[in-house]
Design an enzyme around this catalytic site. Sequence first.
Site, mmCIF file in Angstrom:
data_model
loop_
_atom_site.group_PDB
_atom_site.id
_atom_site.type_symbol
_atom_site.label_atom_id
_atom_site.label_comp_id
_atom_site.label_asym_id
_atom_site.label_seq_id
_atom_site.Cartn_x
_atom_site.Cartn_y
_atom_site.Cartn_z
ATOM 1 N N GLU A 100 3.206 -15.185 -2.410
ATOM 2 C CA GLU A 100 4.302 -14.476 -1.739
ATOM 3 C C GLU A 100 3.940 -14.246 -0.275
ATOM 4 O O GLU A 100 2.767 -14.196 0.087
ATOM 5 C CB GLU A 100 4.551 -13.144 -2.487
ATOM 6 C CG GLU A 100 5.628 -12.263 -1.923
ATOM 7 C CD GLU A 100 7.028 -12.880 -1.933
ATOM 8 O OE1 GLU A 100 7.224 -13.952 -1.323
ATOM 9 O OE2 GLU A 100 7.946 -12.248 -2.502
ATOM 10 N N ASP A 101 4.974 -14.099 0.539
ATOM 11 C CA ASP A 101 4.727 -13.865 1.968
ATOM 12 C C ASP A 101 4.378 -12.407 2.247
ATOM 13 O O ASP A 101 3.418 -12.109 2.944
ATOM 14 C CB ASP A 101 5.936 -14.307 2.819
ATOM 15 C CG ASP A 101 7.264 -13.711 2.341
ATOM 16 O OD1 ASP A 101 7.299 -13.013 1.306
ATOM 17 O OD2 ASP A 101 8.287 -13.965 3.005
ATOM 18 N N ASP A 104 6.907 -5.523 0.105
ATOM 19 C CA ASP A 104 7.486 -4.400 0.829
ATOM 20 C C ASP A 104 7.759 -3.296 -0.205
ATOM 21 O O ASP A 104 6.848 -2.583 -0.600
ATOM 22 C CB ASP A 104 8.762 -4.928 1.506
ATOM 23 C CG ASP A 104 9.389 -3.959 2.471
ATOM 24 O OD1 ASP A 104 8.674 -3.428 3.318
ATOM 25 O OD2 ASP A 104 10.615 -3.743 2.375
ATOM 26 N N PHE A 153 8.708 -4.323 10.861
ATOM 27 C CA PHE A 153 9.327 -5.585 10.462
ATOM 28 C C PHE A 153 8.681 -6.730 11.227
ATOM 29 O O PHE A 153 8.649 -6.723 12.448
ATOM 30 C CB PHE A 153 10.840 -5.557 10.682
ATOM 31 C CG PHE A 153 11.537 -6.668 9.948
ATOM 32 C CD1 PHE A 153 11.826 -6.541 8.594
ATOM 33 C CD2 PHE A 153 11.866 -7.841 10.599
ATOM 34 C CE1 PHE A 153 12.454 -7.580 7.898
ATOM 35 C CE2 PHE A 153 12.495 -8.880 9.915
ATOM 36 C CZ PHE A 153 12.784 -8.748 8.567
ATOM 37 N N ARG A 166 11.091 -18.471 11.417
ATOM 38 C CA ARG A 166 10.153 -18.859 10.361
ATOM 39 C C ARG A 166 9.064 -19.798 10.869
ATOM 40 O O ARG A 166 7.967 -19.844 10.322
ATOM 41 C CB ARG A 166 10.901 -19.555 9.207
ATOM 42 C CG ARG A 166 11.807 -18.640 8.403
ATOM 43 C CD ARG A 166 12.223 -19.336 7.119
ATOM 44 N NE ARG A 166 13.332 -18.682 6.445
ATOM 45 C CZ ARG A 166 13.216 -17.661 5.607
ATOM 46 N NH1 ARG A 166 12.031 -17.145 5.361
ATOM 47 N NH2 ARG A 166 14.274 -17.140 5.032
HETATM 48 P P1 IMP Z 1 10.318 -6.360 -1.657
HETATM 49 O O1 IMP Z 1 11.087 -6.741 -2.870
HETATM 50 O O2 IMP Z 1 10.907 -5.152 -1.001
HETATM 51 O O3 IMP Z 1 8.837 -6.211 -1.895
HETATM 52 O O4 IMP Z 1 10.586 -7.464 -0.597
HETATM 53 C C1 IMP Z 1 9.853 -8.592 -0.437
HETATM 54 C C2 IMP Z 1 10.635 -9.597 0.383
HETATM 55 O O5 IMP Z 1 11.348 -8.970 1.454
HETATM 56 C C3 IMP Z 1 9.706 -10.569 1.042
HETATM 57 O O6 IMP Z 1 9.495 -11.696 0.223
HETATM 58 C C4 IMP Z 1 10.447 -10.919 2.321
HETATM 59 O O7 IMP Z 1 11.314 -11.999 2.096
HETATM 60 C C5 IMP Z 1 11.244 -9.700 2.658
HETATM 61 N N1 IMP Z 1 10.573 -8.858 3.677
HETATM 62 C C6 IMP Z 1 10.030 -7.637 3.497
HETATM 63 N N2 IMP Z 1 9.506 -7.164 4.628
HETATM 64 C C7 IMP Z 1 9.703 -8.114 5.564
HETATM 65 C C8 IMP Z 1 9.356 -8.220 6.958
HETATM 66 O O8 IMP Z 1 8.724 -7.350 7.586
HETATM 67 N N3 IMP Z 1 9.738 -9.377 7.573
HETATM 68 C C9 IMP Z 1 10.401 -10.373 6.935
HETATM 69 N N4 IMP Z 1 10.742 -10.320 5.640
HETATM 70 C C10 IMP Z 1 10.394 -9.202 4.955
HETATM 71 MG MG MG Z 2 10.445 -13.606 0.590
#
Ligand code: IMP
Ligand code: MG
Length: 181
Positions: A100-101, A104, A153, A166
């Site tokens: 995963e990238d 959050d 962010f 990206r």
């Molecule tokens: P989560 O479900 O809230 O953990 O969100 C994870 C996903 O939200 C990641 O795979 C990203 O695609 C997106 N995301 C969360 N924070 C960022 C950020 O700071 N920049 C870009 N994408 C983000």
């Molecule tokens: Mg993502």
Amino acid sequence: MEMHQHVERIMIGEEKIAARVKELALQLDKLYEGRKPVVVCILKGSFMFFADLVRNMKVETEIDFMAVSSYGGGTVSTREVKIKKDLATDIKGRDVLIVEDIIDSGNTLYSLKRLLNERAPASVNIVTLLDKPERREVPMEPEYTGFVIEDEFVVGYGLDYAEDYRNLPYIGILKREVYEK
Ligand code: IMP
Ligand code: MG
């Protein structure tokens, strides 16, 4: 305006990312020694990290891709996870490594891990390039993390803002005016 000029500051530079990716690949080689994990790229955000990670791993791997949606065009989580593209591989009895990238709220991986576990894999581990633990809404601890970052962010190295940035080769923070457009 050129893409790099939209960046307020570079949070993690190319060399730092490359060095950390090598360290993670070494750890994963040890973990999967003698096995052949299915390494899963979570599209689109992790494509660049994924490519660099598997390129640095020496164990045999199979690769596969999955697309899930959790965010709209903006910066706020919708808490909803939908499968947009499923795996082509049958993961029953396999070792699965989710790449995963960024984590959050944790909602995406929380649901994804539960979903993949229903398919009876031998194991599921998560490696994330970035982690923002302050933002967590559900319990989600990745087994491997590249960098823990503050609640800001970020874009680049696969991560987007409304599908832009990206292809930046580093992790950066955008200028305020970019969001105000
Ligand atoms: P989560 O479900 O809230 O953990 O969100 C994870 C996903 O939200 C990641 O795979 C990203 O695609 C997106 N995301 C969360 N924070 C960022 C950020 O700071 N920049 C870009 N994408 C983000
Ligand atoms: Mg993502």
